[in-house]
Motif scaffolding. Structure first.
Motif, PDB file in Angstrom:
ATOM      1  N   GLN A  82      32.566  11.483  41.077  1.00 22.51           N
ATOM      2  CA  GLN A  82      33.007  12.826  40.691  1.00 22.51           C
ATOM      3  C   GLN A  82      32.563  13.819  41.763  1.00 22.51           C
ATOM      4  O   GLN A  82      31.418  13.802  42.203  1.00 22.51           O
ATOM      5  CB  GLN A  82      32.387  13.208  39.345  1.00 22.51           C
ATOM      6  CG  GLN A  82      32.887  14.550  38.834  1.00 22.51           C
ATOM      7  CD  GLN A  82      32.596  14.750  37.358  1.00 22.51           C
ATOM      8  OE1 GLN A  82      31.536  14.363  36.865  1.00 22.51           O
ATOM      9  NE2 GLN A  82      33.535  15.356  36.653  1.00 22.51           N
ATOM     10  N   SER A  94      24.202  12.962  30.410  1.00 20.64           N
ATOM     11  CA  SER A  94      25.540  13.101  30.967  1.00 20.64           C
ATOM     12  C   SER A  94      25.869  14.591  31.100  1.00 20.64           C
ATOM     13  O   SER A  94      25.121  15.318  31.729  1.00 20.64           O
ATOM     14  CB  SER A  94      26.520  12.330  30.074  1.00 20.64           C
ATOM     15  OG  SER A  94      27.598  11.884  30.842  1.00 20.64           O
ATOM     16  N   ARG A  95      26.959  15.069  30.495  1.00 24.15           N
ATOM     17  CA  ARG A  95      27.270  16.511  30.594  1.00 24.15           C
ATOM     18  C   ARG A  95      26.093  17.322  30.054  1.00 24.15           C
ATOM     19  O   ARG A  95      25.773  18.386  30.572  1.00 24.15           O
ATOM     20  CB  ARG A  95      28.552  16.819  29.839  1.00 24.15           C
ATOM     21  CG  ARG A  95      28.540  16.430  28.391  1.00 24.15           C
ATOM     22  CD  ARG A  95      29.930  16.403  27.796  1.00 24.15           C
ATOM     23  NE  ARG A  95      30.769  15.391  28.431  1.00 24.15           N
ATOM     24  CZ  ARG A  95      32.100  15.427  28.442  1.00 24.15           C
ATOM     25  NH1 ARG A  95      32.730  16.395  27.829  1.00 24.15           N
ATOM     26  NH2 ARG A  95      32.776  14.496  29.036  1.00 24.15           N
ATOM     27  N   GLU A 150      38.058  19.448  35.160  1.00 21.80           N
ATOM     28  CA  GLU A 150      37.818  18.705  33.922  1.00 21.80           C
ATOM     29  C   GLU A 150      37.322  19.579  32.785  1.00 21.80           C
ATOM     30  O   GLU A 150      37.704  19.396  31.630  1.00 21.80           O
ATOM     31  CB  GLU A 150      36.813  17.569  34.162  1.00 21.80           C
ATOM     32  CG  GLU A 150      36.590  16.770  32.885  1.00 21.80           C
ATOM     33  CD  GLU A 150      35.571  15.654  32.996  1.00 21.80           C
ATOM     34  OE1 GLU A 150      35.282  15.196  34.115  1.00 21.80           O
ATOM     35  OE2 GLU A 150      35.060  15.241  31.945  1.00 21.80           O
TER      36      GLU A 150
HETATM   37  C1  MCU Z   1      28.152  12.507  33.734  1.00 17.40           C
HETATM   38  O1  MCU Z   1      28.676  13.506  32.870  1.00 17.40           O
HETATM   39  C2  MCU Z   1      30.036  13.570  32.503  1.00 17.40           C
HETATM   40  C3  MCU Z   1      30.961  13.569  33.695  1.00 17.40           C
HETATM   41  O2  MCU Z   1      30.647  14.666  34.524  1.00 17.40           O
HETATM   42  C4  MCU Z   1      32.394  13.678  33.227  1.00 17.40           C
HETATM   43  O3  MCU Z   1      33.292  13.590  34.311  1.00 17.40           O
HETATM   44  C5  MCU Z   1      32.752  12.638  32.230  1.00 17.40           C
HETATM   45  O4  MCU Z   1      33.990  12.973  31.663  1.00 17.40           O
HETATM   46  O5  MCU Z   1      31.814  12.663  31.183  1.00 17.40           O
HETATM   47  C6  MCU Z   1      30.461  12.478  31.508  1.00 17.40           C
HETATM   48  C7  MCU Z   1      29.777  12.595  30.182  1.00 17.40           C
HETATM   49  O6  MCU Z   1      29.408  13.659  29.760  1.00 17.40           O
HETATM   50  O7  MCU Z   1      29.778  11.468  29.427  1.00 17.40           O
HETATM   51  C8  MCU Z   1      29.309  11.557  28.106  1.00 17.40           C
END
Ligand code: MCU
Length: 412
Positions: A273, A227-228, A281
């Motif tokens: 997104q 993810s992030r 964000e």
């Molecule tokens: C996919 O990664 C992120 C996304 O960019 C964000 O918008 C969301 O808030 O969180 C995702 C993430 O890191 O989930 C753990």
């Protein structure tokens, strides 16, 4: 004549090594393919123009310099990578600083301690190294942002990196907070993704110093995150050429997704997104990206070229189509076009993209095990296994030829 697995007791002694410079080029892994230094910083490469007027609603041509001249050889490509890296840093990521004047390290128990100094200041951080195989080694390792959310195959150690300690990622208010900014100043242009990549580079500096005490081979390092942190792992692979294998998991927008494709998906009614939202964000990108998010067509690259910075090294991108926000079409399309870069370099089999649903966010599906094991086997464990995949379990409706209307040269 079989040799019984050797059990080398972990020495509790602490070794302290200091260096003032690190090698800028990458070395070759035992049996994997040799990664090319990237970006090279070669004097022979033309500097990226200071002022650029660019517009493209389709994915920009990775094989044409900003000046308009074409990439027709591998050495041109090396210079083009240098230009692409410069542009990513200028528009989106912020400056990736060169190695600091000194990096020192020590290893005790499972803790690798790292101190970096620059202009009279220094910062220290630690990472843990676990599951180091008992045989003498040296062994490969995967640096995991936060904690590994892929099953790390046997024979590969795990280095757990608390990336938030280097650069915070708690909404807009965390801009300029973390050890990277303690060292370089809170107004440094680097966003968190770049600051974390700098941290990964310092981990590798320390691994180069501590090979005999850690028994980790610094030429067989992978990086992962979800993810992030998947965006982070992707950017580390793009900026640090000593990473042999990049494994971003469910990175979505700002990682495997292209800004232009997210913009298009959004215009079609998808809740994906996109660039204007992502900068509100969090602080993953440079502040300098804010000026471009409402006009992504003017950005002289897109994220297929982030993968182009990882090339020709191993890259296996995992995505999950079940979350609309991640942009299943924008990551699939972006990476399908990225694969054309690997194809031009003659190394399409070193690229992987796999989109498989039916599982929670950041929970690795067993349907991807064989692919992951193949990439890790080849690029970290030195096995001769075949890699290379472009796969989705979805019906993706994108005209990829229209999105990438440029020829692919044969360079490799
Ligand atoms: C996919 O990664 C992120 C996304 O960019 C964000 O918008 C969301 O808030 O969180 C995702 C993430 O890191 O989930 C753990």
């Amino acid at each position: 004549t079989t040799t019984a697995a050797q059990t080398t007791a972990q020495s509790p002694t602490t070794t302290l090594i200091t260096t003032t410079a690190r090698p800028s080029t990458t070395s070759t892994s035992a049996s994997g393919p040799s990664p090319t230094p990237n970006p090279p910083g070669s004097d022979a490469c033309p500097a990226a123009p200071a002022s650029i007027s660019f517009s493209s609603s389709t994915l920009p041509d990775p094989f044409t310099f900003v000046s308009g001249s074409k990439v027709t050889s591998l050495s041109h490509w090396t210079c083009r990578q240098y230009e692409i890296s410069t542009l990513f840093q200028r528009y989106e990521l912020g400056t990736y600083p060169p190695a600091p004047s000194s990096v020192t390290s020590s290893f005790s128990g499972s803790t690798l301690s790292i101190t970096a100094s620059h202009s009279g200041k220094s910062i220290s951080f630690t990472v843990s190294i676990t599951n180091i195989p008992s045989a003498s080694g040296p062994h490969p390792a995967i640096i995991a942002y936060g904690a590994a959310s892929i099953p790390v195959p046997a024979g590969v150690a795990t280095i757990t990196f608390n990336n938030d300690d280097i650069a915070a990622q708690q909404s807009q208010s965390s801009r300029g907070r973390g050890k990277f900014y303690d060292l370089y100043g809170s107004s440094h242009s680097a966003g968190a993704l770049t600051a974390w990549a700098w941290g990964v580079s310092r981990i590798i500096d320390a691994l180069e110093q501590q090979e005999s005490s850690t028994r980790i081979d610094p030429t067989r390092i992978g990086v992962t995150g979800c993810s992030r942190n998947g965006k982070g792992a992707f950017v580390a692979g793009a900026l640090e050429p000593r990473i042999a294998l990049t494994l971003p998991q469910e990175s979505g927008a700002g990682g495997a997704g292209c800004w232009r494709l997210a913009k298009y998906q959004k215009s079609q009614g998808t809740n994906v997104q996109d660039a204007p939202q992502i900068v509100t964000e969090n602080v993953w990108f440079s502040r300098d990206f804010n000026a471009h998010v409402n006009n992504v067509d003017s950005v002289p690259f897109d994220h297929h070229m982030l993968a182009g910075l990882v090339a020709p090294r191993g890259l296996y991108v995992m995505e999950n189509p079940d979350f609309e926000w991640l942009g299943k079409a924008s990551t699939y399309g972006c990476m399908a076009v990225a694969r054309k870069i690997y194809q031009g370099l003659g190394v399409q089999d070193r690229f992987g993209y796999s989109q498989v649903g039916g599982h929670n966010h950041c929970s690795f599906p067993s349907a991807q095990s064989a692919e992951l094991n193949a990439f890790v086997g080849r690029f970290l464990l030195g096995k001769s296994v075949s890699t290379g995949v472009l796969r989705t379990d979805q019906n993706i409706n994108l005209d990829l030829t229209a999105w990438s209307p440029w020829p692919v040269p044969t360079l490799g």
